[in-house]
Design a protein around this motif. Structure first.
Motif, PDB file in Angstrom:
ATOM      1  N   SER B  85     -20.333  -0.426  -1.441  1.00  0.00           N
ATOM      2  CA  SER B  85     -21.043   0.492  -0.544  1.00  0.00           C
ATOM      3  C   SER B  85     -20.915   0.086   0.925  1.00  0.00           C
ATOM      4  O   SER B  85     -21.069   0.908   1.819  1.00  0.00           O
ATOM      5  N   LEU B  86     -20.619  -1.184   1.186  1.00  0.00           N
ATOM      6  CA  LEU B  86     -20.584  -1.634   2.585  1.00  0.00           C
ATOM      7  C   LEU B  86     -19.180  -1.886   3.131  1.00  0.00           C
ATOM      8  O   LEU B  86     -19.001  -2.029   4.339  1.00  0.00           O
ATOM      9  N   VAL B  87     -18.206  -1.999   2.242  1.00  0.00           N
ATOM     10  CA  VAL B  87     -16.856  -2.304   2.719  1.00  0.00           C
ATOM     11  C   VAL B  87     -16.346  -1.135   3.571  1.00  0.00           C
ATOM     12  O   VAL B  87     -16.598   0.030   3.278  1.00  0.00           O
ATOM     13  N   GLN B  88     -15.702  -1.479   4.701  1.00  0.00           N
ATOM     14  CA  GLN B  88     -15.281  -0.416   5.628  1.00  0.00           C
ATOM     15  C   GLN B  88     -13.798  -0.098   5.530  1.00  0.00           C
ATOM     16  O   GLN B  88     -13.333   0.967   5.936  1.00  0.00           O
ATOM     17  N   GLN B  89     -13.045  -1.059   5.040  1.00  0.00           N
ATOM     18  CA  GLN B  89     -11.601  -0.835   4.923  1.00  0.00           C
ATOM     19  C   GLN B  89     -11.150  -1.201   3.524  1.00  0.00           C
ATOM     20  O   GLN B  89     -11.757  -2.053   2.863  1.00  0.00           O
ATOM     21  N   ALA B  90     -10.078  -0.586   3.101  1.00  0.00           N
ATOM     22  CA  ALA B  90      -9.515  -0.935   1.794  1.00  0.00           C
ATOM     23  C   ALA B  90      -8.039  -1.275   1.973  1.00  0.00           C
ATOM     24  O   ALA B  90      -7.371  -0.766   2.884  1.00  0.00           O
ATOM     25  N   VAL B  91      -7.563  -2.136   1.110  1.00  0.00           N
ATOM     26  CA  VAL B  91      -6.133  -2.434   1.056  1.00  0.00           C
ATOM     27  C   VAL B  91      -5.561  -1.609  -0.089  1.00  0.00           C
ATOM     28  O   VAL B  91      -6.047  -1.699  -1.226  1.00  0.00           O
ATOM     29  N   VAL B  92      -4.569  -0.788   0.224  1.00  0.00           N
ATOM     30  CA  VAL B  92      -3.971   0.051  -0.811  1.00  0.00           C
ATOM     31  C   VAL B  92      -2.523  -0.379  -1.028  1.00  0.00           C
ATOM     32  O   VAL B  92      -1.741  -0.468  -0.082  1.00  0.00           O
ATOM     33  N   ILE B  93      -2.222  -0.684  -2.280  1.00  0.00           N
ATOM     34  CA  ILE B  93      -0.845  -1.042  -2.624  1.00  0.00           C
ATOM     35  C   ILE B  93      -0.330   0.038  -3.560  1.00  0.00           C
ATOM     36  O   ILE B  93      -0.940   0.295  -4.608  1.00  0.00           O
ATOM     37  N   GLU B  94       0.754   0.676  -3.161  1.00  0.00           N
ATOM     38  CA  GLU B  94       1.261   1.766  -3.980  1.00  0.00           C
ATOM     39  C   GLU B  94       2.734   1.584  -4.302  1.00  0.00           C
ATOM     40  O   GLU B  94       3.567   1.430  -3.410  1.00  0.00           O
ATOM     41  N   ILE B  95       3.036   1.556  -5.578  1.00  0.00           N
ATOM     42  CA  ILE B  95       4.440   1.480  -6.016  1.00  0.00           C
ATOM     43  C   ILE B  95       4.789   2.875  -6.542  1.00  0.00           C
ATOM     44  O   ILE B  95       4.191   3.350  -7.514  1.00  0.00           O
ATOM     45  N   PRO B  96       5.738   3.541  -5.877  1.00  0.00           N
ATOM     46  CA  PRO B  96       6.047   4.916  -6.264  1.00  0.00           C
ATOM     47  C   PRO B  96       6.594   5.008  -7.688  1.00  0.00           C
ATOM     48  O   PRO B  96       7.179   4.057  -8.212  1.00  0.00           O
ATOM     49  N   ARG B  97       6.395   6.157  -8.260  1.00  0.00           N
ATOM     50  CA  ARG B  97       6.865   6.459  -9.601  1.00  0.00           C
ATOM     51  C   ARG B  97       8.348   6.128  -9.758  1.00  0.00           C
ATOM     52  O   ARG B  97       9.170   6.448  -8.904  1.00  0.00           O
ATOM     53  N   GLY B  98       8.652   5.432 -10.853  1.00  0.00           N
ATOM     54  CA  GLY B  98      10.053   5.188 -11.192  1.00  0.00           C
ATOM     55  C   GLY B  98      10.748   4.097 -10.399  1.00  0.00           C
ATOM     56  O   GLY B  98      11.899   3.762 -10.675  1.00  0.00           O
ATOM     57  N   GLN B  99      10.073   3.501  -9.431  1.00  0.00           N
ATOM     58  CA  GLN B  99      10.711   2.444  -8.635  1.00  0.00           C
ATOM     59  C   GLN B  99      10.694   1.118  -9.387  1.00  0.00           C
ATOM     60  O   GLN B  99       9.655   0.697  -9.873  1.00  0.00           O
ATOM     61  N   VAL B 100      11.836   0.483  -9.420  1.00  0.00           N
ATOM     62  CA  VAL B 100      11.897  -0.847 -10.030  1.00  0.00           C
ATOM     63  C   VAL B 100      12.169  -1.846  -8.914  1.00  0.00           C
ATOM     64  O   VAL B 100      13.263  -1.879  -8.348  1.00  0.00           O
ATOM     65  N   LEU B 101      11.151  -2.618  -8.581  1.00  0.00           N
ATOM     66  CA  LEU B 101      11.286  -3.564  -7.470  1.00  0.00           C
ATOM     67  C   LEU B 101      11.830  -4.888  -7.973  1.00  0.00           C
ATOM     68  O   LEU B 101      11.378  -5.403  -8.993  1.00  0.00           O
ATOM     69  N   VAL B 102      12.792  -5.402  -7.238  1.00  0.00           N
ATOM     70  CA  VAL B 102      13.379  -6.678  -7.623  1.00  0.00           C
ATOM     71  C   VAL B 102      12.536  -7.831  -7.065  1.00  0.00           C
ATOM     72  O   VAL B 102      12.198  -8.774  -7.777  1.00  0.00           O
ATOM     73  N   ASP B 103      12.165  -7.714  -5.797  1.00  0.00           N
ATOM     74  CA  ASP B 103      11.417  -8.801  -5.160  1.00  0.00           C
ATOM     75  C   ASP B 103       9.913  -8.588  -5.325  1.00  0.00           C
ATOM     76  O   ASP B 103       9.440  -7.458  -5.302  1.00  0.00           O
ATOM     77  N   PRO B 104       9.178  -9.687  -5.450  1.00  0.00           N
ATOM     78  CA  PRO B 104       7.725  -9.555  -5.538  1.00  0.00           C
ATOM     79  C   PRO B 104       7.136  -9.021  -4.225  1.00  0.00           C
ATOM     80  O   PRO B 104       7.666  -9.289  -3.148  1.00  0.00           O
ATOM     81  N   VAL B 105       6.060  -8.260  -4.336  1.00  0.00           N
ATOM     82  CA  VAL B 105       5.301  -7.827  -3.163  1.00  0.00           C
ATOM     83  C   VAL B 105       4.168  -8.832  -2.987  1.00  0.00           C
ATOM     84  O   VAL B 105       3.315  -8.972  -3.865  1.00  0.00           O
ATOM     85  N   THR B 106       4.204  -9.563  -1.889  1.00  0.00           N
ATOM     86  CA  THR B 106       3.180 -10.573  -1.666  1.00  0.00           C
ATOM     87  C   THR B 106       2.193 -10.082  -0.620  1.00  0.00           C
ATOM     88  O   THR B 106       2.594  -9.630   0.445  1.00  0.00           O
ATOM     89  N   VAL B 107       0.923 -10.142  -0.958  1.00  0.00           N
ATOM     90  CA  VAL B 107      -0.111  -9.636  -0.058  1.00  0.00           C
ATOM     91  C   VAL B 107      -1.100 -10.750   0.244  1.00  0.00           C
ATOM     92  O   VAL B 107      -1.750 -11.290  -0.659  1.00  0.00           O
ATOM     93  N   LYS B 108      -1.179 -11.092   1.523  1.00  0.00           N
ATOM     94  CA  LYS B 108      -2.141 -12.107   1.951  1.00  0.00           C
ATOM     95  C   LYS B 108      -3.401 -11.376   2.413  1.00  0.00           C
ATOM     96  O   LYS B 108      -3.360 -10.582   3.350  1.00  0.00           O
TER      97      LYS B 108
END
Lengths: 252, 377
Positions: B85-108
């Protein structure tokens, strides 16, 4: 020439129930380039002798001493003994889950030699030693002793013997649980080690079978925590035909 | 092992309203182990608390205003409801349909204030494949959620790292919904903070889903680490595997592992197994391990659990030492091996190595790094 000298060694095993004396005065001198066989019946304390030399914490030395080239061994930690040149091939090698044979061997060789072997020559050295013992190189990627057959465990012990190149090696019932082919391979490994190094070997065994492949210079009969008779290789033949009964302690 | 109370078979209470949830007193089953004096700061709104953002945006990672977030997730306890209820921002990670990523997505993740609320929403599109590494902010006190949706036929491997030599307080709930025939591999690596409570939960949106929840944790003196897992099988032909291992050293080191698995009446063909092992490295720590398995149907492939807490094996130590390896290094090798059995289940060699690296650093391996408590045990 070096020597491993046991003088009037007394030791007991420490359990929750208390302390039981097992070694009752063992004196033995092993010179470099000689092989001594210690033979005895079950429960005579011969495995205890092996563990006490290596420094297993379950056993307490109550009197006597062990020296390696004149230096006191009993005051050393288990790992310091190994770095001083002692090696114990165990009857029941311990599983170490999650630690690969190659990582284990390299860590151990680094500790013993005092510096890490160069990666390229090391891989060659390790593979070479494995081939000599008819071990599949894929073995290096398995976890230490985990899921090893009896024969694989013993080969792995002898592999370590050849890579660590100790001054004195104690082989505790290395022959037990091996079929003839595996026994021959393991014995060839021990013999190759004896030829290449100046080490002294203490071969602990219940049976004379292994002595057909590894010829001892001396044979000692071990009963009730002490050496009751010593002789040459021919003493083993007498034991083979007559058994240990003649040496049974008077009280039994 | 502590005797487990039965899982409440009623649907879990969820609500966006914090006041639906009473302030925990410590008598509740789900709060009975936790140090409420420490976690209590998140039982009431914290004035001026900011939000967690992603340290760098990328093709797949965005920081969004909370008003623009679309999320169907509802909190299931008071701290989460307050954070939501109090958080003002969100982190959104979206991997599109059908995409096969080779490298890891690193989120700090980075909190904007000393105490901050968090909401991370991860949407993995149908038939895509990705590896996502979440590096949590352990320099600040954090409370919040990671909500994961794995689309039909997708495969997500998510590593969530709570590591760092700090005294932070951390509460997070990681909820994953698994789509039809989708695969989720979640791995928690928890070594830092003074009090950490992580609640990974899994539910299945359709049949055929598969979840593997892995975890490794190391608790040092006076450190509290809790992992509270909940897997709810409500769809047929889904599998779950839960494998968590912990090591504890030093006085006051405390870990809690709770594994609740609930197989609903309609979840026929379920195959589930959960396991927790804890290793006590010294005198003084306490590990609680509470596996719970509740079955509403017997028409399943398999269900089981195992839990064991044991002392360090001195025979292993003797064996390694007898090969010249000094005692401390031998101990570290054994513990590293203990964890390698969990991390070995990750397919990605490089990630496996970097997670092992975190463990090694915490244990004081290699020699030149780290100066904290676990070194001396």
């Amino acid at each position: 020439m070096g020597s491993l000298v046991l003088t009037d060694l007394h030791a007991s095993v420490v359990t929750d129930e208390g302390e039981t004396q097992i070694l009752k005065g063992v004196s033995l001198t092993i010179e470099s380039r000689t092989t001594h066989a210690v033979m005895g019946p079950n429960g005579s304390g011969k495995s205890t002798l092996a563990y006490v030399i290596a420094g297993h914490p379950k056993y307490r030395v109550t009197s006597g001493q062990i020296t390696l080239d004149g230096v006191d061994v009993l005051g050393m930690s288990v790992d310091a003994r190994a770095r001083a040149g002692l090696f114990l091939a165990m009857q029941y090698p311990v599983e170490v889950p999650g630690v690969s044979v190659s990582n284990f061997l390299r860590t151990s060789v680094t500790a013993i030699r005092g510096e890490a072997p160069k990666l390229r020559t090391w891989v060659k050295e390790m593979k070479g030693a494995m081939v000599a013992l008819q071990m599949d190189p894929a073995f290096a990627e398995r976890n230490v002793n985990e899921g090893f057959s009896g024969g694989e465990k013993k080969r792995h012990e002898i592999l370590q013997l050849s890579l660590l190149n100790p001054k004195f090696a104690v082989l505790d019932e290395t022959d037990s649980g091996l079929d003839v082919d595996a026994l021959r391979t393991v014995a060839e490994g021990v013999n190759a080690f004896r030829e290449q190094s100046a080490a002294g070997v203490l071969l602990i065994t219940h049976y004379t079978r292994i002595l057909q492949y590894i010829k001892p210079d001396f044979v000692h009969v071990f009963v009730d925590g002490r050496i009751v008779k010593s002789g040459g290789a021919d003493l083993a033949n007498a034991l083979e035909s007559e058994g240990y009964e003649q040496f049974a302690p008077a009280s039994a | 092992m502590t005797l487990a109370p039965p899982i409440d078979l009623a649907p879990r209470l969820t609500s966006p309203d914090p006041d639906v949830f009473a302030v925990p007193t410590g008598r509740e089953v789900e709060w009975r182990f936790a140090p409420l004096d420490v976690f209590g700061r998140f039982f009431h709104p914290i004035e001026g608390a900011g939000s967690v953002v992603a340290g760098g945006e990328s093709e797949f990672v965005r920081n969004v205003d909370i008003a623009d977030l679309r999320s169907s997730w509802l909190p299931s306890d008071r701290p989460m409801a307050i954070a939501r209820s109090l958080v003002q921002q969100a982190v959104v990670i979206e991997i599109p349909r059908g995409q096969v990523l080779v490298d890891p997505v690193t989120v700090k993740l980075i909190g904007s204030t000393a105490a901050a609320y968090q909401h991370v929403e991860i949407n993995v599109g149908a038939f895509s494949e990705a590896v996502i590494v979440i590096d949590h902010d352990l320099d600040r006190d954090i409370c919040g959620a990671i909500v994961v949706n794995v689309g039909d036929g997708a495969k997500l491997t998510m590593l969530s790292v709570v590591a760092g030599d700090t005294l932070a307080v951390h509460i997070s709930h990681w909820h994953t919904t698994i789509g039809r025939d989708a695969t989720f591999i979640g791995c928690a690596v928890t070594t830092g903070g003074s009090a950490v409570r992580i609640s990974p939960s899994v539910s299945y949106g359709a049949p055929g889903g598969s979840a593997e929840l892995l975890g490794v944790f190391l608790a040092d003196a006076e450190q509290y680490l809790e992992h509270r897992i909940f897997v709810e099988h409500e769809q047929p032909h889904c599998t779950s595997r839960v494998t968590y291992k912990g090591a504890l050293a030093g006085p006051g080191a405390r870990t809690v592992w709770v594994g609740d698995v609930l197989v609903r009446r309609g979840a026929t063909g379920t195959d589930t197994y959960e396991m927790n092992r804890n290793l006590l490295l010294t005198e003084g720590p306490r590990a609680d391990s509470v596996p719970n398995l509740e079955l509403e149907t017997g028409d399943i492939v398999g269900a089981g659990h195992a839990s064991a807490t044991g002392r360090f094996d001195d025979e292993q130590l003797f064996y390694l030492q007898s090969r010249g390896i000094p005692e401390q290094q031998a101990r570290q090798l054994v513990v590293r091996g203990f964890f390698a059995e969990v991390l070995g289940r990750l397919d990605q060699g490089e990630l496996r190595d970097s997670m092992m690296e975190i463990i090694s650093r915490r244990l004081g391996l290699p020699e030149e790094v780290s100066g904290n408590g676990l070194r001396g045990w």
